[in-house]
Design a protein around this motif. Structure first.
Motif, PDB file in Angstrom:
ATOM      1  N   TYR A   1      55.278  94.996  26.703  1.00 52.35           N
ATOM      2  CA  TYR A   1      55.856  96.017  27.576  1.00 52.35           C
ATOM      3  C   TYR A   1      55.361  97.397  27.140  1.00 52.35           C
ATOM      4  CZ  TYR A   1      59.218  92.544  29.294  1.00 52.35           C
ATOM      5  OH  TYR A   1      59.809  91.441  29.868  1.00 52.35           O
TER       6      TYR A   1
ATOM      7  N   GLN B   1      53.244  94.312  30.911  1.00 49.14           N
ATOM      8  CA  GLN B   1      51.809  94.491  30.962  1.00 49.14           C
ATOM      9  C   GLN B   1      51.079  93.142  31.011  1.00 49.14           C
ATOM     10  OE1 GLN B   1      50.568  97.939  30.823  1.00 49.14           O
ATOM     11  NE2 GLN B   1      52.770  98.073  31.258  1.00 49.14           N
ATOM     12  N   ASP B   2      49.808  93.196  31.428  1.00 48.67           N
ATOM     13  CA  ASP B   2      48.940  92.021  31.402  1.00 48.67           C
ATOM     14  C   ASP B   2      48.452  91.814  29.975  1.00 48.67           C
ATOM     15  OD1 ASP B   2      46.964  90.092  31.668  1.00 48.67           O
ATOM     16  OD2 ASP B   2      46.188  90.911  33.544  1.00 48.67           O
ATOM     17  N   THR B   3      48.767  90.674  29.378  1.00 50.79           N
ATOM     18  CA  THR B   3      48.423  90.443  27.965  1.00 50.79           C
ATOM     19  C   THR B   3      46.938  90.210  27.754  1.00 50.79           C
ATOM     20  OG1 THR B   3      48.971  88.103  28.263  1.00 50.79           O
ATOM     21  CG2 THR B   3      50.692  89.536  27.373  1.00 50.79           C
ATOM     22  N   SER B   4      46.168  90.075  28.819  1.00 57.21           N
ATOM     23  CA  SER B   4      44.730  89.852  28.654  1.00 57.21           C
ATOM     24  C   SER B   4      43.946  91.151  28.571  1.00 57.21           C
ATOM     25  CB  SER B   4      44.194  89.025  29.839  1.00 57.21           C
ATOM     26  OG  SER B   4      44.311  89.740  31.059  1.00 57.21           O
ATOM     27  N   LEU B   5      44.630  92.271  28.728  1.00 53.83           N
ATOM     28  CA  LEU B   5      43.952  93.558  28.762  1.00 53.83           C
ATOM     29  C   LEU B   5      43.916  94.218  27.391  1.00 53.83           C
ATOM     30  CD1 LEU B   5      45.454  95.076  32.040  1.00 53.83           C
ATOM     31  CD2 LEU B   5      43.294  93.843  31.761  1.00 53.83           C
TER      32      LEU B   5
ATOM     33  N   TYR C   1      44.719  97.682  25.609  1.00 54.60           N
ATOM     34  CA  TYR C   1      45.662  98.746  25.957  1.00 54.60           C
ATOM     35  C   TYR C   1      45.123 100.100  25.540  1.00 54.60           C
ATOM     36  CZ  TYR C   1      48.429  94.533  26.281  1.00 54.60           C
ATOM     37  OH  TYR C   1      48.856  93.277  26.602  1.00 54.60           O
TER      38      TYR C   1
END
Length: 222
Positions: free
Chosen positions: A14, A20-24, A26
């Motif tokens: 978060y 959030q998308d965990t594959s990105l 940050y």
């Protein structure tokens, strides 16, 4: 920053409360929280903060486990500190070096801390949060971002003046993320054009009444 997830684990990330998308990777500024799903329960694993070169979101810098602070400079002057945390309430440019005790790798944080909110001044608002005419503002810096909401929805405006009646919220955010949130109500009022319109209506009504009186006095009964 990227969060690596071991096989067989379920992770949620978060940023400021938004999933959030965990594959990105940050990069956006904000406060992050990494949550592990364990037996259908959510367990916070760790948190981290991403800031820009200038920020008002940090007042204390605490070291993760197995890290220690080596040196702290504020505006070029060495500051007292502990091994595990740095006080950052004072404004200015910080140069912080720290290291991992297990790997002996050194890291650094260079950031300008600014806790002062935008110096914007609103005009036309009473102490009770009501305006009986237009509301304007001064003191906005070029880097400040201003958003206006009217009756709960974002309101597009021009210049630094609001004239329509309604419930307003004006949020000003500076480069460091400090904000000013001003809420007020512009009551229904008559501006210059309104007074002209009322005056025309009054003249028309007055003329009509005068004509009726004249016509009644001069009316002949056959």
């Amino acid at each position: 920053m990227r969060v690596s997830i071991p096989d067989g684990y379920s992770i949620l990330v978060y940023c400021d409360g938004v999933l959030q998308d965990t594959s990105l990777e940050y990069r956006s500024k904000g406060g992050y929280s990494v949550i592990a799903i364990v037996n259908d329960d959510q367990v916070e694993v760790f948190t981290f903060q991403i800031v820009g070169s200038k920020t008002g979101a940090v007042s204390m810098y605490k070291m993760p486990s197995y890290f220690r602070v080596d040196s702290v400079y504020l505006n070029g002057e060495e500051q007292a500190h502990t091994r595990t945390e740095v006080e950052m309430e004072k404004e200015g440019y910080y140069e912080i070096t720290y290291r991992c005790e297990r790997t002996d790798i050194r890291y650094s944080l260079n950031v300008t801390v600014d806790h002062t909110p935008p110096q914007v001044v609103f005009e036309g608002i009473d102490d009770d949060g009501k305006a009986r005419g237009p509301v304007s503002w001064t003191g906005l810096d070029e880097s400040d971002v201003l958003r206006v909401y009217r009756d709960g929805g974002e309101f597009l405006h021009e210049g630094n003046r609001l004239t329509q009646s309604g419930r307003y919220e004006v949020i000003v955010t500076d480069e460091a993320g400090n904000t000013v949130d001003r809420q007020f109500t512009i009551l229904i009022y008559l501006d210059k054009n309104g007074f002209i319109f009322v005056g025309i209506i009054a003249l028309v009504i007055g003329g009509l009444v005068g004509y009726l009186i004249w016509h009644r006095k001069n009316m002949k009964v056959r």
